[in-house]
Design a protein around this motif. Structure first.
Motif, PDB file in Angstrom:
ATOM      1  N   PHE A 131      34.890  26.719 -56.504  1.00 18.32           N
ATOM      2  CA  PHE A 131      33.576  27.047 -55.954  1.00 18.32           C
ATOM      3  C   PHE A 131      33.662  27.511 -54.501  1.00 18.32           C
ATOM      4  O   PHE A 131      32.815  28.281 -54.052  1.00 18.32           O
ATOM      5  CB  PHE A 131      32.630  25.853 -56.090  1.00 18.32           C
ATOM      6  N   TRP A 144      36.330  22.062 -56.537  1.00 16.79           N
ATOM      7  CA  TRP A 144      35.812  22.490 -55.233  1.00 16.79           C
ATOM      8  C   TRP A 144      36.515  23.756 -54.754  1.00 16.79           C
ATOM      9  O   TRP A 144      35.896  24.616 -54.118  1.00 16.79           O
ATOM     10  CB  TRP A 144      35.976  21.379 -54.202  1.00 16.79           C
ATOM     11  N   LEU A 198      34.281  31.073 -54.809  1.00 14.55           N
ATOM     12  CA  LEU A 198      33.053  31.680 -55.323  1.00 14.55           C
ATOM     13  C   LEU A 198      32.043  31.916 -54.200  1.00 14.55           C
ATOM     14  O   LEU A 198      31.481  33.010 -54.061  1.00 14.55           O
ATOM     15  CB  LEU A 198      32.457  30.752 -56.384  1.00 14.55           C
ATOM     16  N   VAL A 199      31.827  30.892 -53.391  1.00 11.01           N
ATOM     17  CA  VAL A 199      30.828  30.989 -52.323  1.00 11.01           C
ATOM     18  C   VAL A 199      31.319  31.889 -51.193  1.00 11.01           C
ATOM     19  O   VAL A 199      30.533  32.634 -50.594  1.00 11.01           O
ATOM     20  CB  VAL A 199      30.462  29.585 -51.797  1.00 11.01           C
ATOM     21  N   ALA A 259      26.041  26.538 -61.772  1.00 16.92           N
ATOM     22  CA  ALA A 259      26.151  26.422 -60.316  1.00 16.92           C
ATOM     23  C   ALA A 259      25.234  25.335 -59.779  1.00 16.92           C
ATOM     24  O   ALA A 259      25.603  24.586 -58.863  1.00 16.92           O
ATOM     25  CB  ALA A 259      25.821  27.761 -59.661  1.00 16.92           C
ATOM     26  N   GLY A 305      37.869  32.251 -58.296  1.00 13.07           N
ATOM     27  CA  GLY A 305      36.455  32.154 -57.947  1.00 13.07           C
ATOM     28  C   GLY A 305      36.006  33.313 -57.074  1.00 13.07           C
ATOM     29  O   GLY A 305      34.923  33.873 -57.260  1.00 13.07           O
ATOM     30  N   ILE A 323      31.841  22.227 -49.396  1.00 12.54           N
ATOM     31  CA  ILE A 323      32.641  22.488 -50.593  1.00 12.54           C
ATOM     32  C   ILE A 323      34.118  22.737 -50.278  1.00 12.54           C
ATOM     33  O   ILE A 323      34.858  23.207 -51.133  1.00 12.54           O
ATOM     34  CB  ILE A 323      32.061  23.678 -51.395  1.00 12.54           C
ATOM     35  N   VAL A 357      26.829  24.089 -54.364  1.00 15.11           N
ATOM     36  CA  VAL A 357      26.750  25.450 -54.896  1.00 15.11           C
ATOM     37  C   VAL A 357      25.316  25.719 -55.337  1.00 15.11           C
ATOM     38  O   VAL A 357      24.645  24.843 -55.871  1.00 15.11           O
ATOM     39  CB  VAL A 357      27.718  25.641 -56.081  1.00 15.11           C
ATOM     40  N   VAL A 416      26.430  21.596 -59.586  1.00 13.13           N
ATOM     41  CA  VAL A 416      27.454  21.183 -58.617  1.00 13.13           C
ATOM     42  C   VAL A 416      26.861  21.042 -57.218  1.00 13.13           C
ATOM     43  O   VAL A 416      26.289  21.996 -56.692  1.00 13.13           O
ATOM     44  CB  VAL A 416      28.609  22.204 -58.582  1.00 13.13           C
ATOM     45  N   SER A 443      22.270  24.211 -51.673  1.00 12.53           N
ATOM     46  CA  SER A 443      22.480  23.618 -52.990  1.00 12.53           C
ATOM     47  C   SER A 443      21.397  22.601 -53.321  1.00 12.53           C
ATOM     48  O   SER A 443      21.235  21.601 -52.619  1.00 12.53           O
ATOM     49  CB  SER A 443      23.852  22.943 -53.038  1.00 12.53           C
TER      50      SER A 443
END
Length: 311
Positions: free
Chosen positions: A107, A104, A110-111, A21, A291, A245, A27, A24, A175
């Motif tokens: 992620f 992207w 994911l976020v 993570a 993600g 992102i 992230v 990137v 990040s």
């Protein structure tokens, strides 16, 4: 906490996820640490590094110091982070260059799930917490709008970059890699890793070490005194950084890096149908969903692991 080999192996994999993570821009490895249930232990452990350890070493020896700083825990985590960075830096660089929408999108999902996860951890969501959350959104959003500085490869600047970026890396939502992009040293650091330039790596790493040892004490205090407000702020950080992102962007201005390659300087988010080129919508949405689900799968495994540890 007493742990066996499998526990430390699982910590190693959590460290690898954090390292992946952190490579990137956009992230945060801190997000992964929080979701995997090791964030507060990590912060608390790092805050144990004090001057008093010198006298403890003189009086009780290295084993006592190792136990005080939770050495086995740190070793497993940082070996995982280092392994991930060394193994995945080239792959991530390639994906960012060749398949930016897809990575992207992954992620982003994911976020997005991470925001929901951290938000649910706030026990008392009052007016003050909401204000702090919105403040976090504002700060993170403004950071994403900062223009990239000119690249510098001087060792003092690398040291400073390491100290600043590591503070971001352990904050969920901010990040560290993106901070490096803003400071103009992201490509320098990645290239140093790929080229095995150990002097640059050591300079950056020493700066990171200094930064994390001081900043971890502040975070430990915040979690001890104002946990809900801290979680609200971190939730805001993650939400505010989402713009960075978003998979589909339009490049407004570019700058030429040290290798003569054009790099986006300012971008704006656009909808998939407004994207100039193939939006890869189905693949992007699929990876976004993967993600998103991965966070809750990761959380489920972490909960199961904790229950096994306590039994």
């Amino acid at each position: 906490m007493k742990r066996n080999f499998l526990d430390y192996l699982w910590l190693f994999f959590k460290g690898m996820a954090m390292g992946a993570a952190d490579i990137v821009p956009g992230v945060s490895g801190g997000t992964i640490a929080f979701i995997s249930g090791i964030y507060e232990e990590l912060i608390s452990t790092l805050s144990q590094f004090k001057i008093s350890l010198i006298s403890e070493f003189k009086n009780k020896g290295i084993k006592a110091v190792w136990n005080t700083v939770n050495g086995n825990f740190l070793l497993a985590i940082f070996l995982g982070i280092a392994s991930s960075i060394l193994l995945l830096s080239e792959l991530v660089t390639w994906l960012l260059d060749e398949e930016p929408i897809l990575i992207w999108a992954f992620f982003f999902g994911l976020v997005l799930a991470s925001i929901l996860y951290v938000f649910k951890k706030i026990e008392r969501l009052n007016a003050v917490a909401l204000i702090v959350l919105l403040l976090g959104v504002f700060i993170a959003y403004q950071i994403t709008k900062l223009e990239i500085l000119n690249s510098s490869e001087s060792y003092p600047y690398l040291f400073l970059s390491g100290a600043i970026a590591i503070c971001a890396m352990i904050l969920p939502g901010i990040s560290g890699a993106f901070i490096l992009v803003i400071m103009g040293v992201y490509s320098t650091v990645l290239q140093a890793i790929n080229d095995k330039d150990f002097l640059k790596i050591a300079t950056f790493g020493f700066g990171a070490l200094v930064g994390i040892l001081y900043f971890s004490k502040i975070l430990k205090w915040l979690f001890a005194k104002y946990k809900d407000l801290t979680l609200a702020l971190l939730t805001g950080f993650m939400a505010g950084a989402m713009v960075k992102i978003w998979p589909w962007k339009k490049v407004l201005t570019e700058h030429i890096n040290s290798k003569g390659i054009p790099v986006p300087l300012r971008e704006e988010c656009v909808l998939p149908y407004e994207y100039e080129g193939d939006p890869q919508l189905f693949a992007a949405l699929t990876l976004m969903l993967i993600g998103f689900l991965l966070i809750f799968i990761f959380d489920f495994i972490s909960v199961k692991t904790k229950s096994l540890e306590s039994s």
